[in-house]
Each structure stands twice: as C-alpha cells, then as structure tokens.
Design an enzyme around this catalytic site. Structure first.
Site, PDB file in Angstrom:
ATOM      1  N   SER A 110       0.813  -1.190   0.000  1.00 37.62           N
ATOM      2  CA  SER A 110       0.000   0.000   0.000  1.00 37.62           C
ATOM      3  C   SER A 110       0.864   1.265   0.000  1.00 37.62           C
ATOM      4  O   SER A 110       1.673   1.460  -0.893  1.00 37.62           O
ATOM      5  CB  SER A 110      -0.920  -0.076   1.224  1.00 37.62           C
ATOM      6  OG  SER A 110      -1.931   0.847   1.173  1.00 37.62           O
ATOM      7  N   HIS A 118      -2.563  -1.269  -4.226  1.00 39.49           N
ATOM      8  CA  HIS A 118      -4.023  -1.200  -4.336  1.00 39.49           C
ATOM      9  C   HIS A 118      -4.447   0.260  -4.263  1.00 39.49           C
ATOM     10  O   HIS A 118      -3.628   1.149  -4.059  1.00 39.49           O
ATOM     11  CB  HIS A 118      -4.717  -2.050  -3.267  1.00 39.49           C
ATOM     12  CG  HIS A 118      -4.512  -1.570  -1.852  1.00 39.49           C
ATOM     13  ND1 HIS A 118      -5.014  -2.239  -0.764  1.00 39.49           N
ATOM     14  CD2 HIS A 118      -3.863  -0.488  -1.334  1.00 39.49           C
ATOM     15  CE1 HIS A 118      -4.690  -1.595   0.349  1.00 39.49           C
ATOM     16  NE2 HIS A 118      -3.994  -0.532   0.027  1.00 39.49           N
TER      17      HIS A 118
END
EC number: 3.4.21.92
Length: 206
Positions: free
Chosen positions: A103, A128
């Site tokens: 992330s 993501h």
C-alpha cells in the site's frame, strides 16, 4: 476522515532491548545514514522519519541516505509528507524493501533517486487503491466532496505508479482495482524495482 492505503493494523510489541542499548543502536544506525520504517505509516512515524531526513541533510548535505522499508502501509497524507521531504533534500535516497512494502509502503519504495530502488529476495510488494477508514457520515454534499477528494488521491497514486513503471494509466488502474501482491522478482518485472539484491555491497556498487 483519514484516507489510508494500508493493510490491517497489528499490535505493537514493546522492544526487548534495554533502552540505553536501543539508543546506542539507533544513533549508530542514523550515523551510518540509514533510516528505517518498520511499522504503519502514520503521523508519528512520518514525523520521526522527516526529522531524521533533515538531521542528515543538515549535517552532511548531498551525502547518500539508505531508506529501509518494511511496512504494511498507512495514511496517505503522512506518506506524502515523507515523499515530499525526500524530494526536497539534496541527499540522494536509496530505498530498500526488506519484508513487506504494501500500500503506502509501496509508494514510499518508489521515492528513491533514479536506479536506486532495491529489494531483498523474499520481500513482497502489494499495490491497491486507497481505502476509507471509519464510518462515513455527513450531508450528501459533504459525502460528494469526500468522494471527489478520494478520487483525486487515487489518481495521484496512479500517476506515481505510472511514472515509476512506465505503464499507462489504464494498466495501473486495473492493477490497483484489487490488492495485487508481487514477489520481489515480480515487482522487478512490473517496474516497481530496479534490482533484487542479496548484499549491501550490491547497493554500493550500483
């Protein structure tokens, strides 16, 4: 409402190293111009990293810094605070992923100087789109504003991945639609890394 790009948080364990020894270790690491993040990206960790960056910049400007990353991600704004400071200083920064860069951690791994993005062989990288944390409340107009801000954040993250990998916007948009996990080798092939290394000597010789 905090914007986050993170894995689920875990409890922090207290260090088993006596405080005086821990301080000596910390000073030795900083004197070697190495900065670590080994937990979530938040306001606390960002503040600590930024202080260390500026200490190293002020004491020896232009001398290389190694930024070692093992992080599940965290708050976008805190991550961008670190990113912007790294881009502001004159000292070239090398990033080394060891363990996990998920992330926002994966974004930070891309802030290195050109050709200076490394990872150890068993590291993993996950990309993501940003997540919303907490309960979403408010008037319809407020929710619309939040949605627009979230979209701007998402597009900003996509642009960083686009610049880092050379892939087009649509390809990155598809890749971050869900959690995309990669081994170090897969991240290298995707364009998120410059080299998978087995020793510090490989960093110094690159």
């Amino acid at each position: 409402m905090t914007r986050e790009t993170s894995m689920p948080k875990h409890d922090k364990n207290k260090s088993a190293i006596p405080s005086k020894m821990a301080d000596r270790i910390e000073h030795a690491i900083l004197d070697s111009r190495r900065i670590f993040i080994s937990d979530a990206v938040d306001s606390g960790s960002a503040s600590e990293i930024i202080r260390k960056l500026w200490y190293l910049e002020l004491t020896d400007p232009g001398k290389p810094i190694l930024f070692v990353i093992n992080s599940p991600g965290g708050a976008v704004d805190s991550g961008f605070a670190i990113w912007d400071q790294i881009k502001m200083i004159t000292s070239p920064v090398t990033t080394l992923v060891t363990g996990l860069a998920a992330s926002m951690g994966s974004i930070l791994s891309l802030c290195a100087s050109p050709g200076r993005r490394f990872a150890t062989p068993h590291s993993r990288i996950m990309i993501h789109q940003p997540l919303l944390s907490g309960v979403i409340k408010g008037q319809a107009t407020d929710l619309e504003i939040q949605a627009k801000e979230m979209l701007k954040t998402r597009n900003g993250l996509i642009e960083i991945y686009v610049q880092a990998t050379g892939k087009n916007f649509a390809a990155i948009e598809k890749a971050i639609d869900r959690d995309t996990w990669m081994t170090a080798q897969e991240a290298l092939e995707f364009g998120l890394l410059d080299k998978v290394i087995n020793s510090f000597e490989e960093i110094e010789s690159t």
